[in-house]
Scaffold this motif. Structure first.
Motif, PDB file in Angstrom:
ATOM      1  N   VAL A 182       0.845  -1.199   0.000  1.00 41.53           N
ATOM      2  CA  VAL A 182       0.000   0.000   0.000  1.00 41.53           C
ATOM      3  C   VAL A 182       0.880   1.248   0.000  1.00 41.53           C
ATOM      4  O   VAL A 182       0.631   2.192  -0.753  1.00 41.53           O
ATOM      5  CB  VAL A 182      -0.972  -0.001   1.203  1.00 41.53           C
ATOM      6  N   VAL A 183       1.914   1.264   0.853  1.00 40.94           N
ATOM      7  CA  VAL A 183       2.827   2.408   0.926  1.00 40.94           C
ATOM      8  C   VAL A 183       3.464   2.662  -0.436  1.00 40.94           C
ATOM      9  O   VAL A 183       3.495   3.803  -0.921  1.00 40.94           O
ATOM     10  CB  VAL A 183       3.903   2.188   2.019  1.00 40.94           C
ATOM     11  N   ILE A 184       3.958   1.630  -1.070  1.00 39.17           N
ATOM     12  CA  ILE A 184       4.595   1.786  -2.384  1.00 39.17           C
ATOM     13  C   ILE A 184       3.590   2.309  -3.408  1.00 39.17           C
ATOM     14  O   ILE A 184       3.924   3.138  -4.251  1.00 39.17           O
ATOM     15  CB  ILE A 184       5.244   0.459  -2.820  1.00 39.17           C
ATOM     16  N   GLY A 185       2.350   1.874  -3.299  1.00 41.69           N
ATOM     17  CA  GLY A 185       1.302   2.373  -4.190  1.00 41.69           C
ATOM     18  C   GLY A 185       0.981   3.842  -3.986  1.00 41.69           C
ATOM     19  O   GLY A 185       0.427   4.496  -4.879  1.00 41.69           O
ATOM     20  N   ILE A 222       2.090  11.198  -4.039  1.00 41.45           N
ATOM     21  CA  ILE A 222       2.749  12.207  -3.202  1.00 41.45           C
ATOM     22  C   ILE A 222       4.018  12.754  -3.848  1.00 41.45           C
ATOM     23  O   ILE A 222       4.740  13.532  -3.243  1.00 41.45           O
ATOM     24  CB  ILE A 222       3.064  11.659  -1.792  1.00 41.45           C
ATOM     25  N   SER A 223       4.274  12.345  -5.086  1.00 35.39           N
ATOM     26  CA  SER A 223       5.457  12.794  -5.824  1.00 35.39           C
ATOM     27  C   SER A 223       5.038  13.769  -6.923  1.00 35.39           C
ATOM     28  O   SER A 223       3.868  13.850  -7.276  1.00 35.39           O
ATOM     29  CB  SER A 223       6.167  11.597  -6.468  1.00 35.39           C
ATOM     30  N   ASN A 231       1.961  12.124 -20.172  1.00 30.95           N
ATOM     31  CA  ASN A 231       1.491  10.741 -20.286  1.00 30.95           C
ATOM     32  C   ASN A 231       2.332   9.746 -19.492  1.00 30.95           C
ATOM     33  O   ASN A 231       2.827   8.762 -20.031  1.00 30.95           O
ATOM     34  CB  ASN A 231       1.439  10.311 -21.767  1.00 30.95           C
ATOM     35  N   VAL A 232       2.467  10.002 -18.202  1.00 29.31           N
ATOM     36  CA  VAL A 232       3.244   9.088 -17.366  1.00 29.31           C
ATOM     37  C   VAL A 232       2.407   7.896 -16.899  1.00 29.31           C
ATOM     38  O   VAL A 232       2.937   6.934 -16.385  1.00 29.31           O
ATOM     39  CB  VAL A 232       3.870   9.802 -16.149  1.00 29.31           C
ATOM     40  N   GLY A 233       1.104   7.981 -17.048  1.00 30.11           N
ATOM     41  CA  GLY A 233       0.241   6.849 -16.708  1.00 30.11           C
ATOM     42  C   GLY A 233      -0.274   6.845 -15.283  1.00 30.11           C
ATOM     43  O   GLY A 233      -0.884   5.874 -14.853  1.00 30.11           O
ATOM     44  N   PHE A 234      -0.024   7.906 -14.524  1.00 30.88           N
ATOM     45  CA  PHE A 234      -0.555   7.998 -13.164  1.00 30.88           C
ATOM     46  C   PHE A 234      -0.726   9.459 -12.788  1.00 30.88           C
ATOM     47  O   PHE A 234      -0.177  10.350 -13.434  1.00 30.88           O
ATOM     48  CB  PHE A 234       0.359   7.287 -12.157  1.00 30.88           C
ATOM     49  N   SER A 235      -1.506   9.690 -11.741  1.00 31.65           N
ATOM     50  CA  SER A 235      -1.711  11.040 -11.231  1.00 31.65           C
ATOM     51  C   SER A 235      -0.667  11.342 -10.180  1.00 31.65           C
ATOM     52  O   SER A 235      -0.472  10.555  -9.253  1.00 31.65           O
ATOM     53  CB  SER A 235      -3.102  11.161 -10.598  1.00 31.65           C
ATOM     54  N   VAL A 256       0.207  16.966  -7.815  1.00 27.75           N
ATOM     55  CA  VAL A 256      -0.505  18.117  -8.374  1.00 27.75           C
ATOM     56  C   VAL A 256      -1.838  17.685  -8.968  1.00 27.75           C
ATOM     57  O   VAL A 256      -2.871  18.319  -8.743  1.00 27.75           O
ATOM     58  CB  VAL A 256       0.361  18.851  -9.421  1.00 27.75           C
ATOM     59  N   ASP A 257      -1.832  16.599  -9.731  1.00 27.66           N
ATOM     60  CA  ASP A 257      -3.072  16.085 -10.311  1.00 27.66           C
ATOM     61  C   ASP A 257      -4.098  15.757  -9.227  1.00 27.66           C
ATOM     62  O   ASP A 257      -5.279  16.086  -9.355  1.00 27.66           O
ATOM     63  CB  ASP A 257      -2.808  14.830 -11.143  1.00 27.66           C
ATOM     64  N   VAL A 258      -3.636  15.136  -8.159  1.00 28.34           N
ATOM     65  CA  VAL A 258      -4.534  14.763  -7.059  1.00 28.34           C
ATOM     66  C   VAL A 258      -5.131  16.023  -6.436  1.00 28.34           C
ATOM     67  O   VAL A 258      -6.336  16.088  -6.173  1.00 28.34           O
ATOM     68  CB  VAL A 258      -3.793  13.916  -6.004  1.00 28.34           C
ATOM     69  N   ALA A 259      -4.318  17.037  -6.196  1.00 27.04           N
ATOM     70  CA  ALA A 259      -4.803  18.281  -5.612  1.00 27.04           C
ATOM     71  C   ALA A 259      -5.822  18.966  -6.512  1.00 27.04           C
ATOM     72  O   ALA A 259      -6.841  19.487  -6.049  1.00 27.04           O
ATOM     73  CB  ALA A 259      -3.643  19.213  -5.316  1.00 27.04           C
TER      74      ALA A 259
END
Length: 116
Positions: A87-90, A95-96, A104-108, A111-114
């Protein structure tokens, strides 16, 4: 941190500590002694179920006994530790920050999360 299962997040000069994020990025399970370190903050970034990614040891003790940190952590099975580390690794991408010129890095990222 990268070789440890648990990283202690001792009370410090403020509730927001960079070491919490350093711990997660290293894949280490944070151990909190105050609910304000992460649980009452960062709701967008960290799972609501705190025991999925961290350990909380009440600073004053539980059940009127002082907790021995080592006893508490040694009482967590290796299977549970492995699931918590997953879970931590996920959490690392959330948080990065991705370099602004990358697309197109394939994840949020954080900044995207915020923004979401």
């Amino acid at each position: 941190m990268m070789e440890s299962n648990f990283c202690l997040q001792a009370p410090g000069d403020s509730f927001t500590r960079r070491s919490t994020f350093d711990t997660i990025v290293a894949g280490c399970i944070p151990v909190f002694f105050s609910v304000h370190k992460a649980y009452s903050q960062y709701g967008w970034y960290l799972p609501e179920e705190k025991n999925m990614y961290s350990v909380y040891i009440e600073e004053g003790g539980v059940n009127n006994k002082r907790n021995m940190i080592e006893e508490v952590l040694m009482g967590i099975s290796s299977e549970v530790v492995e699931k918590m580390r997953e879970v931590v690794i996920g959490l690392i991408p959330k948080i990065s920050y991705v370099h602004p010129n990358v697309s197109n890095v394939g994840f949020s990222d954080a900044v995207d999360v915020a923004l979401q």
